[in-house]
Write an enzyme that holds these catalytic residues in place. Structure first.
Site, PDB file in Angstrom:
ATOM      1  N   TYR A 151       1.159  19.010   4.389  1.00 12.27           N
ATOM      2  CA  TYR A 151       0.102  18.574   3.615  1.00 12.27           C
ATOM      3  C   TYR A 151       0.368  18.402   2.181  1.00 12.27           C
ATOM      4  CZ  TYR A 151      -4.068  18.407   0.861  1.00 12.27           C
ATOM      5  OH  TYR A 151      -5.271  17.999  -0.183  1.00 12.27           O
TER       6      TYR A 151
HETATM    7  N1  LIG Z   1     -11.874  19.818  -0.569  1.00  7.69           N
HETATM    8  C1  LIG Z   1     -10.873  20.474  -1.337  1.00  7.69           C
HETATM    9  O1  LIG Z   1     -11.056  21.599  -1.569  1.00  7.69           O
HETATM   10  C2  LIG Z   1      -9.627  19.651  -1.553  1.00  7.69           C
HETATM   11  C3  LIG Z   1      -8.714  20.304  -2.393  1.00  7.69           C
HETATM   12  C4  LIG Z   1      -7.651  19.781  -2.984  1.00  7.69           C
HETATM   13  C5  LIG Z   1      -7.763  18.238  -2.691  1.00  7.69           C
HETATM   14  N2  LIG Z   1      -8.591  17.559  -1.963  1.00  7.69           N
HETATM   15  C6  LIG Z   1      -8.403  16.180  -1.658  1.00  7.69           C
HETATM   16  O2  LIG Z   1      -9.558  15.575  -2.045  1.00  7.69           O
HETATM   17  C7  LIG Z   1      -9.666  14.524  -1.138  1.00  7.69           C
HETATM   18  C8  LIG Z   1     -11.197  14.630  -0.684  1.00  7.69           C
HETATM   19  O3  LIG Z   1     -10.988  15.849   0.224  1.00  7.69           O
HETATM   20  P1  LIG Z   1     -12.662  16.346   0.996  1.00  7.69           P
HETATM   21  O4  LIG Z   1     -12.546  17.826   0.996  1.00  7.69           O
HETATM   22  O5  LIG Z   1     -13.829  15.654   0.506  1.00  7.69           O
HETATM   23  O6  LIG Z   1     -12.102  15.786   2.286  1.00  7.69           O
HETATM   24  P2  LIG Z   1     -12.749  15.154   3.620  1.00  7.69           P
HETATM   25  O7  LIG Z   1     -11.990  14.984   4.882  1.00  7.69           O
HETATM   26  O8  LIG Z   1     -14.270  15.538   3.845  1.00  7.69           O
HETATM   27  O9  LIG Z   1     -13.077  13.442   3.091  1.00  7.69           O
HETATM   28  C9  LIG Z   1     -11.951  12.691   3.393  1.00  7.69           C
HETATM   29  C10 LIG Z   1     -12.430  11.238   4.015  1.00  7.69           C
HETATM   30  O10 LIG Z   1     -11.427  10.210   3.930  1.00  7.69           O
HETATM   31  C11 LIG Z   1     -11.491   9.641   5.076  1.00  7.69           C
HETATM   32  N3  LIG Z   1     -10.562   9.060   5.628  1.00  7.69           N
HETATM   33  C12 LIG Z   1      -9.365   9.751   6.115  1.00  7.69           C
HETATM   34  N4  LIG Z   1      -8.503   8.865   6.291  1.00  7.69           N
HETATM   35  C13 LIG Z   1      -8.838   7.506   6.097  1.00  7.69           C
HETATM   36  C14 LIG Z   1      -8.416   6.178   6.204  1.00  7.69           C
HETATM   37  N5  LIG Z   1      -7.012   6.057   6.738  1.00  7.69           N
HETATM   38  N6  LIG Z   1      -9.058   5.245   5.773  1.00  7.69           N
HETATM   39  C15 LIG Z   1     -10.238   5.605   5.196  1.00  7.69           C
HETATM   40  N7  LIG Z   1     -10.862   6.571   5.069  1.00  7.69           N
HETATM   41  C16 LIG Z   1      -9.987   7.709   5.611  1.00  7.69           C
HETATM   42  C17 LIG Z   1     -12.325  10.628   6.132  1.00  7.69           C
HETATM   43  O11 LIG Z   1     -12.862  10.066   7.150  1.00  7.69           O
HETATM   44  C18 LIG Z   1     -13.020  11.536   5.361  1.00  7.69           C
HETATM   45  O12 LIG Z   1     -14.584  11.053   5.324  1.00  7.69           O
HETATM   46  C19 LIG Z   1      -8.483  14.456  -0.203  1.00  7.69           C
HETATM   47  O13 LIG Z   1      -7.627  13.468  -0.438  1.00  7.69           O
HETATM   48  C20 LIG Z   1      -8.195  16.012  -0.223  1.00  7.69           C
HETATM   49  O14 LIG Z   1      -6.762  15.875   0.224  1.00  7.69           O
HETATM   50  C21 LIG Z   1      -9.854  18.373  -1.518  1.00  7.69           C
END
Ligand SMILES: NC(=O)c1ccc[n+]([C@@H]2O[C@H](COP(=O)([O-])OP(=O)(O)OC[C@H]3O[C@@H](n4cnc5c(N)ncnc54)[C@H](O)[C@@H]3O)[C@@H](O)[C@H]2O)c1
Length: 323
Positions: A151
């Protein structure tokens, strides 16, 4: 302003859409809920997001679908992807490559294909995991990157692609989010698992000994930072830490959480996750200087907020919603 939010059915994305809709912006919400780690949760959130004022919801898989309409915007907030260190091992590596790297590469290429004056600004989600573990001081944005999981490696590649696009004439900004929590937190994340276990009367499943610490950051603060990054004029390609300035040990967070829940929960120790940082700790100077942003939510209050969401969700039948 016309804003596209990718990952709009997700945890952070749904809150960003709520804030933009509330501020009266025209929003194109994009997601492929079937690509989520928790597709059923994403589908329910998706239905709610689509019903917000000023929001048009378009299902598109960024890794394969046509993206012309997705990039016709003033700003694209790119949050779609496959999050999570634990699930990125084994078969998860190809998923992280597809939904983080390939999806971002295609999105940036589609933005660059637009005529110069019509290219959107792109805010791209990265992660504190690109640093590996923090040492005796908080991580600064110019620290050496040390990804320790597929990741984290996928986010390093997302950052490289975003930098290349910036060199090619796209206004981009990378936001390195640190352990986000709050209402609608993903079901695979620690606080979500702890609260659900405590409310069920089960032991709390903790990876390792609970000494790991995190710059836990409330989603309300994360949304404010993301909107500030969309609005500010920043050096193209710059990375900014979006994290709380204090790091808190998981076991101390658990003490706050059980206190707020009014329970004495047992801990069930689980094998530590390979590639999980011992400590994440955000240096917040750049966010303060460039975005005028600092995380303000206090962890105990923020946890109470998340607990209230879990309780509310239990009180409402599933089909009515998760909001
Ligand atoms: N939540 C955290 O603590 C955190 C920390 C660091 C980074 N991030 C990053 O922030 C972003 C959002 O995180 P989150 O926690 O809301 O995750 P999440 O999984 O709740 O949301 C991600 C969304 O992306 C969609 N998705 C995945 N692949 C896709 C594709 N090919 N086309 C269209 N949609 C697609 C999924 O359906 C999902 O709804 C991500 O990139 C994650 O890596 C999150």
């Amino acid at each position: 302003m016309r804003v596209v939010v990718t990952g709009a059915a997700g945890f952070i994305g749904s809150h960003v859409v709520d804030a933009l809709s509330g501020a009266g912006h025209e929003v194109l919400a994009v997601d492929a809920p079937g690509r989520s780690l928790a597709p059923d949760v994403a589908r329910r959130t998706w239905a709610e997001v689509a019903a917000r004022p000023g929001v048009v919801a378009a299902e598109a898989d960024l890794a394969v679908d046509e993206l012309n309409a997705v990039v016709a915007a003033d700003v694209v907030v790119h949050l779609a992807g496959r999050p999570g260190v634990r699930d990125s091992w084994g078969a998860g590596e190809a998923i992280a490559e597809r939904d983080n790297v390939r999806a971002t590469r295609r999105l940036l290429a589609a933005c660059l294909e637009r005529p110069a004056g019509q290219r959107p600004k792109v805010v791209v989600a990265s992660s504190s995991s690109v640093y590996g573990s923090a040492g005796r001081r908080p991580n600064r944005e110019d620290d050496r990157l040390s990804p320790a999981s597929p990741y984290a490696a996928s986010k390093v590649e997302v950052e490289r692609l975003t930098g290349l696009a910036a060199g090619g004439g796209l206004r981009t900004v990378l936001l390195r989010y640190f352990s986000v929590y709050g209402p609608r937190q993903r079901p695979d994340m620690a606080f979500h698992r702890f609260v659900e276990a405590a409310l069920d009367g089960r032991p709390l499943p903790v990876f390792g000994d609970g000494r790991n610490s995190r710059s836990f950051t409330h989603v309300r603060d994360v949304v404010a930072a993301t909107l500030a990054a969309a609005a500010e004029d920043l050096p193209p390609g710059i990375a900014v830490n979006i994290g709380h300035s204090e790091h808190v040990a998981v076991r101390d967070a658990i003490a706050m959480l059980t206190d707020a829940l009014g329970v004495q929960a047992e801990i069930q120790r689980e094998t530590p996750v390979a590639g999980d940082a011992a400590r994440t700790w955000a240096d917040t100077g750049r966010a303060r200087d460039m975005l005028g942003w600092t995380a303000t939510a206090d962890l105990a209050e923020g946890l109470a907020d998340q607990i209230a969401w879990h309780r509310g969700r239990r009180a409402v039948p599933e089909e009515v919603g998760v909001g």
